[in-house]
Enzyme design. Structure first.
Site, PDB file in Angstrom:
ATOM      1  N   ASP A 109       2.548   8.949   7.435  1.00 45.36           N
ATOM      2  CA  ASP A 109       2.874   7.588   7.000  1.00 45.36           C
ATOM      3  C   ASP A 109       1.579   6.788   7.013  1.00 45.36           C
ATOM      4  OD1 ASP A 109       4.109   5.064   6.658  1.00 45.36           O
ATOM      5  OD2 ASP A 109       5.879   5.754   7.762  1.00 45.36           O
ATOM      6  N   ASP A 211       3.031   2.847   3.235  1.00 43.45           N
ATOM      7  CA  ASP A 211       3.691   1.659   3.762  1.00 43.45           C
ATOM      8  C   ASP A 211       3.357   0.428   2.912  1.00 43.45           C
ATOM      9  OD1 ASP A 211       5.158   0.650   6.164  1.00 43.45           O
ATOM     10  OD2 ASP A 211       3.352  -0.566   6.402  1.00 43.45           O
ATOM     11  N   GLU A 273       6.494   2.871  -0.468  1.00 43.02           N
ATOM     12  CA  GLU A 273       7.506   1.883  -0.097  1.00 43.02           C
ATOM     13  C   GLU A 273       7.228   0.658  -0.943  1.00 43.02           C
ATOM     14  OE1 GLU A 273       9.122  -0.579   3.808  1.00 43.02           O
ATOM     15  OE2 GLU A 273       6.995  -0.443   3.398  1.00 43.02           O
ATOM     16  N   HIS A 342      14.203   3.722   8.873  1.00 40.74           N
ATOM     17  CA  HIS A 342      13.955   3.170  10.200  1.00 40.74           C
ATOM     18  C   HIS A 342      13.936   1.639  10.216  1.00 40.74           C
ATOM     19  CE1 HIS A 342      10.276   3.096   8.004  1.00 40.74           C
ATOM     20  NE2 HIS A 342       9.719   2.318   8.907  1.00 40.74           N
ATOM     21  N   ASP A 343      14.155   1.026   9.054  1.00 39.53           N
ATOM     22  CA  ASP A 343      14.107  -0.437   8.988  1.00 39.53           C
ATOM     23  C   ASP A 343      15.475  -1.084   8.814  1.00 39.53           C
ATOM     24  OD1 ASP A 343      11.329  -0.670   9.244  1.00 39.53           O
ATOM     25  OD2 ASP A 343      11.018  -0.348   7.093  1.00 39.53           O
TER      26      ASP A 343
END
Ligand code: GLC
Length: 544
Positions: A109, A211, A273, A342-343
């Site tokens: 990531d 990210d 993302e 995960h958000d």
């Protein structure tokens, strides 16, 4: 042991099923309550390599770099290392080798928008106005009237500027104040960040999840963001648009630069993302001249839309979201789907208003794996993990941009029904969920959601029309989302998703055989042209 071959070719990712793994919560191997890289190695059989493995082709690990963990690793203090909580470089090298031995590709990531405020670059940068690293971050004076340099807000709330007392200027942080934004208009930053990619690609990493891709390059003058015309006092809408600091047109040039680095390593790939309109998202795949951007860009519409959490499980939304995603991407590109991460609150919890979240999660597994494009499974989805209630005294996530923070969807993977869930020998960093939701129990039950995931992944591999075919939405009952997957010379498939809690009928253009159904008691094997679809059932029918 049946070690399935890895997908071949530089475009392996086009056929892959991905699995997002939150390293803190996968498996603790050294009894500190925190998952680690050795733990992941110990659990790889769950993912691939045995007959009863899930069968995924690639994993994405949320950040593993040294970090003060203010944002659980999304505040990187060294892009070239491994956080001691997770292990060391030697363990990372072994993890890469162990993944590859099983035919699993591995993505890290990469967090290019900001570093930690403890990164040596930022420590330097804030040390004086004349430091060579000063311009690696975005520093500005207050406006003449003493107000903040502009009206930008941090994604986690509050202004995006913090004043540094020592040097008397403000620095920009789009997230926490401990996450200062890098200055991607400085070529030295671009070079240094590109080198961090090369470092990992040389070590054998197969690619990156990137990210907040869309924020790395801002308006050159950091112009104020305009007022959101849909905002009114008290509304859920943000007061300002993000046009100066999200998907600003120059960002696409930076994306092409990143792609050029990846192209130095054939077979590597990146998934971004990204947030924005379908058009803005499409541009991440490349410019008009071709697919020279990111290999994939996430479509989050089954998680949240326009900032609102997606809770509807209805055929009408699917008939809108799927064709929109297909229409928005350039020719030759693939949509990229995720139903959780995960958000955001886990899928089951978002769809459980009537206590039937688990049935919808089973149906969603079929949808996710049968859509055209590249699916990402979020760890725990395959066993039906739901959000875990976290007592106030144990809250960890500092970024409560939506209540109650992001801890509920980040709890430890549940390997068995014991008090430790097979995760850790000590109290884990976040509490466990209900004991009955665990891998061992699901493995033992041929009708479990895990068995369903496994079958769906194998079916996708077995039928090329499902893996690579085109997608066409079919006319159907309003409560049933129906689509066809077809590929020349291959049997075609019809996928039916009944989103109603009652039985519905579907008639097909040609007879077929039900190869997969999401209902534990569903009638796989049934043949015909007219089908009854059970409440909240999804099915895959093969023709010919
Ligand atoms: C992304 C990550 C999120 C993180 C943020 C800041 O949205 O998914 O977890 O907090 O970026 O890096």
């Amino acid at each position: 042991m049946n070690v399935a071959l890895a997908l071949e070719g530089n475009d392996w990712w086009r056929r892959a099923v991905f699995y997002q793994l939150y390293p803190r919560s996968f498996q603790d191997s050294n009894a500190d309550g925190i998952g680690d890289l050795q733990g992941i190695i110990d659990r790889l059989d769950h993912l691939r390599g045995r007959d009863d493995s899930l069968g995924v082709d690639a994993v994405w690990l949320s950040p593993t770099f040294p970090s003060p963990m203010k944002d659980f690793g999304y505040d990187v203090s060294d892009y070239l290392g491994v956080h001691p909580d997770f292990g060391d470089m030697a363990t990372m090298d072994r993890l890469i080798a162990e993944c590859h031995r099983r035919g699993i590709r591995i993505l890290l990531d990469w967090v290019p928008n900001h570093t930690s405020d403890q990164h040596p670059w930022f420590l330097d940068s804030r040390s004086s106005r004349s430091n060579p690293h000063r311009d690696w971050y975005i520093w500005r004076d207050a406006r003449p009237d003493g107000s903040l340099p502009n009206n930008w807000r941090a994604v986690f709330g509050g202004p995006a500027w913090t004043r540094d007392e020592a040097t008397g200027q403000y620095y920009l942080h789009s997230f926490l104040e401990e996450q200062p934004d890098l200055n991607w208009r400085n070529p030295a930053v671009v070079d240094a960040m590109h080198d961090t990619l090369r470092f990992w690609l040389r070590r054998g990493i197969d690619g990156f999840r990137i990210d907040v891709m869309g924020m790395i390059v801002k308006h050159p003058d950091l112009a104020d963001n305009p007022l959101n015309p849909h905002w009114s006092p008290g509304s859920a809408e943000p007061k300002f648009l993000w046009s100066s600091n999200r998907n600003y047109p120059d960002v696409y040039e930076a994306v092409r630069g990143i792609r050029a680095v990846l192209d130095e390593f054939p077979g590597s790939m990146a998934v971004g993302e990204v947030f924005g309109t379908p058009d803005e998202i499409a541009r991440y795949y490349g410019s008009r001249s071709g697919l020279d951007g990111l290999h994939l860009a996430f479509n989050f519409q089954f998680i949240h839309e326009h900032g609102h959490v997606f809770t509807a499980w209805d055929a009408e939304s699917m008939r809108r979201i799927v064709p929109n995603a297909e229409a928005a991407i350039p020719p030759g590109a693939l949509p990229c789907w995720a139903f959780g991460n995960h958000d955001r609150s886990r899928f089951i919890s978002r769809h459980d208003h009537d206590g039937r979240g688990h049935e919808r999660a089973r149906a969603a597994a079929v949808l996710l794996l049968m859509l055209r494009g590249v699916p990402f499974i979020y760890y725990g989805e395959e066993i039906g993990m739901a959000d875990v209630g976290i007592p106030d005294s144990r809250l960890q996530d500092p970024a409560r941009f939506h209540t109650p923070g992001r801890d509920p969807e980040r709890t430890p993977m549940q390997w068995n029904g014991s008090p430790s869930r097979g995760f850790s020998a000590v109290e884990p960093w976040l509490p466990y969920g209900p004991a009955d939701v665990n891998v061992a129990a699901r493995q033992a039950d041929p009708a479990s959601i895990l068995a369903l995931y496994r079958r769906a992944i194998r079916l996708r591999r077995e039928f090329r029309s499902l893996e690579q075919g085109s997608l066409r939405v079919l006319p159907s009952h309003p409560d049933v989302f129906a689509f066809e997957r077809s590929l020349a010379g291959e049997p075609s498939a019809t996928v039916l998703i009944n989103t109603a809690t009652g039985v519905r009928r579907a008639s097909l253009h040609s007879p077929g055989r039900v190869l997969l159904t999401s209902r534990a008691a569903g009638a796989a094997g049934q043949t015909g042209q007219d089908f009854e679809i059970g409440p909240l059932e999804s099915m895959v029918i093969i023709h010919g």
